[in-house]
Scaffold this motif. Structure first.
Motif, PDB file in Angstrom:
ATOM      1  N   PRO A 276      10.573  92.741  58.965  1.00  0.00           N
ATOM      2  CA  PRO A 276      11.271  92.908  60.246  1.00  0.00           C
ATOM      3  C   PRO A 276      10.565  93.956  61.096  1.00  0.00           C
ATOM      4  N   SER A 277      10.192  93.595  62.313  1.00  0.00           N
ATOM      5  CA  SER A 277       9.425  94.511  63.146  1.00  0.00           C
ATOM      6  C   SER A 277       9.350  93.974  64.565  1.00  0.00           C
ATOM      7  N   ARG A 278       8.799  94.803  65.431  1.00  0.00           N
ATOM      8  CA  ARG A 278       8.487  94.421  66.804  1.00  0.00           C
ATOM      9  C   ARG A 278       6.999  94.671  67.001  1.00  0.00           C
ATOM     10  N   GLN A 279       6.286  93.661  67.447  1.00  0.00           N
ATOM     11  CA  GLN A 279       4.840  93.776  67.587  1.00  0.00           C
ATOM     12  C   GLN A 279       4.413  93.345  68.979  1.00  0.00           C
ATOM     13  N   GLU A 280       3.631  94.197  69.647  1.00  0.00           N
ATOM     14  CA  GLU A 280       3.105  93.855  70.960  1.00  0.00           C
ATOM     15  C   GLU A 280       1.864  92.984  70.772  1.00  0.00           C
ATOM     16  N   LEU A 281       1.879  91.790  71.352  1.00  0.00           N
ATOM     17  CA  LEU A 281       0.733  90.882  71.238  1.00  0.00           C
ATOM     18  C   LEU A 281      -0.249  91.059  72.392  1.00  0.00           C
ATOM     19  N   ALA A 282       0.296  91.360  73.558  1.00  0.00           N
ATOM     20  CA  ALA A 282      -0.499  91.564  74.771  1.00  0.00           C
ATOM     21  C   ALA A 282       0.458  92.158  75.795  1.00  0.00           C
ATOM     22  N   GLU A 283      -0.061  92.497  76.968  1.00  0.00           N
ATOM     23  CA  GLU A 283       0.837  93.006  78.004  1.00  0.00           C
ATOM     24  C   GLU A 283       1.873  91.932  78.351  1.00  0.00           C
ATOM     25  N   GLY A 284       3.143  92.246  78.146  1.00  0.00           N
ATOM     26  CA  GLY A 284       4.213  91.301  78.451  1.00  0.00           C
ATOM     27  C   GLY A 284       4.571  90.360  77.324  1.00  0.00           C
ATOM     28  N   ALA A 285       3.906  90.460  76.178  1.00  0.00           N
ATOM     29  CA  ALA A 285       4.143  89.546  75.056  1.00  0.00           C
ATOM     30  C   ALA A 285       4.552  90.316  73.812  1.00  0.00           C
TER      31      ALA A 285
ATOM     32  N   ALA B 127      16.814  87.979  72.920  1.00  0.00           N
ATOM     33  CA  ALA B 127      15.408  88.214  72.587  1.00  0.00           C
ATOM     34  C   ALA B 127      14.609  88.561  73.836  1.00  0.00           C
ATOM     35  N   ALA B 128      14.877  87.859  74.928  1.00  0.00           N
ATOM     36  CA  ALA B 128      14.182  88.159  76.181  1.00  0.00           C
ATOM     37  C   ALA B 128      14.476  89.585  76.631  1.00  0.00           C
ATOM     38  N   ALA B 129      15.728  89.982  76.528  1.00  0.00           N
ATOM     39  CA  ALA B 129      16.104  91.340  76.926  1.00  0.00           C
ATOM     40  C   ALA B 129      15.399  92.375  76.051  1.00  0.00           C
ATOM     41  N   GLU B 130      15.311  92.120  74.745  1.00  0.00           N
ATOM     42  CA  GLU B 130      14.614  93.040  73.841  1.00  0.00           C
ATOM     43  C   GLU B 130      13.142  93.176  74.214  1.00  0.00           C
ATOM     44  N   ALA B 131      12.582  92.107  74.754  1.00  0.00           N
ATOM     45  CA  ALA B 131      11.171  92.118  75.143  1.00  0.00           C
ATOM     46  C   ALA B 131      10.960  92.671  76.548  1.00  0.00           C
ATOM     47  N   GLY B 132      12.060  93.028  77.214  1.00  0.00           N
ATOM     48  CA  GLY B 132      11.941  93.622  78.540  1.00  0.00           C
ATOM     49  C   GLY B 132      12.242  92.694  79.688  1.00  0.00           C
ATOM     50  N   TYR B 133      12.813  91.514  79.387  1.00  0.00           N
ATOM     51  CA  TYR B 133      13.109  90.533  80.435  1.00  0.00           C
ATOM     52  C   TYR B 133      14.622  90.344  80.558  1.00  0.00           C
ATOM     53  N   GLU B 134      15.278  91.329  81.146  1.00  0.00           N
ATOM     54  CA  GLU B 134      16.711  91.263  81.378  1.00  0.00           C
ATOM     55  C   GLU B 134      17.026  90.153  82.381  1.00  0.00           C
ATOM     56  N   GLY B 135      18.146  89.484  82.157  1.00  0.00           N
ATOM     57  CA  GLY B 135      18.598  88.489  83.117  1.00  0.00           C
ATOM     58  C   GLY B 135      18.023  87.100  82.919  1.00  0.00           C
ATOM     59  N   PHE B 136      17.224  86.897  81.883  1.00  0.00           N
ATOM     60  CA  PHE B 136      16.689  85.555  81.614  1.00  0.00           C
ATOM     61  C   PHE B 136      17.831  84.610  81.266  1.00  0.00           C
ATOM     62  N   SER B 137      17.875  83.465  81.939  1.00  0.00           N
ATOM     63  CA  SER B 137      18.933  82.482  81.704  1.00  0.00           C
ATOM     64  C   SER B 137      18.298  81.096  81.608  1.00  0.00           C
ATOM     65  N   PRO B 138      17.937  80.661  80.402  1.00  0.00           N
ATOM     66  CA  PRO B 138      17.219  79.391  80.257  1.00  0.00           C
ATOM     67  C   PRO B 138      18.080  78.189  80.601  1.00  0.00           C
TER      68      PRO B 138
ATOM     69  N   GLU C 147       6.721  83.007  60.744  1.00  0.00           N
ATOM     70  CA  GLU C 147       7.564  82.531  59.650  1.00  0.00           C
ATOM     71  C   GLU C 147       8.989  82.304  60.134  1.00  0.00           C
ATOM     72  N   HIS C 148       9.779  81.754  59.241  1.00  0.00           N
ATOM     73  CA  HIS C 148      11.167  81.403  59.513  1.00  0.00           C
ATOM     74  C   HIS C 148      11.929  82.591  60.097  1.00  0.00           C
ATOM     75  N   GLY C 149      12.476  82.414  61.297  1.00  0.00           N
ATOM     76  CA  GLY C 149      13.257  83.465  61.932  1.00  0.00           C
ATOM     77  C   GLY C 149      12.505  84.313  62.925  1.00  0.00           C
ATOM     78  N   ASP C 150      11.192  84.137  63.046  1.00  0.00           N
ATOM     79  CA  ASP C 150      10.408  84.928  63.996  1.00  0.00           C
ATOM     80  C   ASP C 150      10.596  84.410  65.424  1.00  0.00           C
ATOM     81  N   ILE C 151      10.532  85.331  66.380  1.00  0.00           N
ATOM     82  CA  ILE C 151      10.649  84.972  67.798  1.00  0.00           C
ATOM     83  C   ILE C 151       9.484  85.592  68.567  1.00  0.00           C
ATOM     84  N   VAL C 152       8.839  84.781  69.393  1.00  0.00           N
ATOM     85  CA  VAL C 152       7.802  85.277  70.290  1.00  0.00           C
ATOM     86  C   VAL C 152       8.309  85.140  71.723  1.00  0.00           C
ATOM     87  N   VAL C 153       8.133  86.203  72.505  1.00  0.00           N
ATOM     88  CA  VAL C 153       8.509  86.199  73.918  1.00  0.00           C
ATOM     89  C   VAL C 153       7.286  86.611  74.726  1.00  0.00           C
TER      90      VAL C 153
END
Length: 216
Positions: A13-22, A106-117, A174-180
């Motif tokens: 369990p962790s938070r990993q920065e992949l790139a700016e905004g990711a 998940a979007a909010a955790e990544a810094g994207y408040e207000g995302f409404s898919p 893996e199972h349960g991972d989320i990328v934003v």
């Protein structure tokens, strides 16, 4: 070779920065895994998985369906969103609350408040299936992020840059991972390498990918 796949060690369990905004949120979906999989089953009962044709007439190796106001489709007329399932003529199944809530959190955790898919594309990978490098650019407003949830078999996610020829990094999802991803990386090329044989206790020999977008 060991250096190339150094980031693909067994995740925790962790938070990993992949790139700016990711951002990669490891195991973020595990608390609701059964509800998510139940939602996939119900959606695919009403709108069955199918292997769509590309505009060039090739059958995709990944089977797809959708839920929400809009569904992403491809055929000889091109890539697009539409509100009705082309196979049934009926609206796509409603997006389950648990889907929407997790994507928004998940979007909010990544810094994207207000995302409404308003669209969730559900991909079903079986061994041998893959997704070539591509950009998600059929949406009307690129200010909104993409939220991608992995369930089932592990897969190697490729994340590149704004050009197809840019170098890509590889991450084991893996199972349960989320990328934003959004902002500066919203139009980065990304894909999934060929899925390997395996068996997951929740999904058998299948990987599901739930991809949330703001289509309209």
């Amino acid at each position: 070779m060991d250096d190339l796949f150094a980031e693909m060690k067994s995740p925790e369990p962790s938070r990993q920065e992949l790139a700016e905004g990711a951002v990669l949120l490891r195991q973020r979906a595990l608390d609701v895994e059964d509800k998510l999989l139940d939602g996939v089953r119900q959606i695919s009962h009403r709108a069955p998985f199918r292997k769509m044709l590309t505009p060039g007439g090739f059958s995709m190796s990944v089977a797809m369906t959708n839920c929400g106001r809009a569904g992403w489709v491809t055929d000889r007329r091109g890539y697009r969103y539409q509100e009705n399932d082309p196979e049934t003529g009926q609206p796509w199944p409603d997006m389950p609350d648990v889907f929407r809530e997790l994507a928004e959190q998940a979007a909010a955790e990544a810094g994207y408040e207000g995302f409404s898919p308003d669209a969730c594309l559900i991909n079903r990978y079986e061994p041998g299936a893959r997704m070539s490098l591509h950009q998600d650019r059929d949406e009307k407003d690129f200010q909104n992020p993409i939220v991608s949830i992995s369930l089932g078999l592990p897969a190697t996610f490729q994340f590149g840059g704004l050009k197809r020829t840019d170098a890509v990094k590889k991450y084991l999802l893996e199972h349960g991972d989320i990328v934003v991803w959004g902002g500066a990386s919203r139009l980065f090329y990304h894909g999934v390498l060929t899925l390997k044989e395996g068996n997951h206790p929740k999904t058998g020999n299948v990987r599901y990918n739930l991809t949330f977008r703001k289509a309209y």
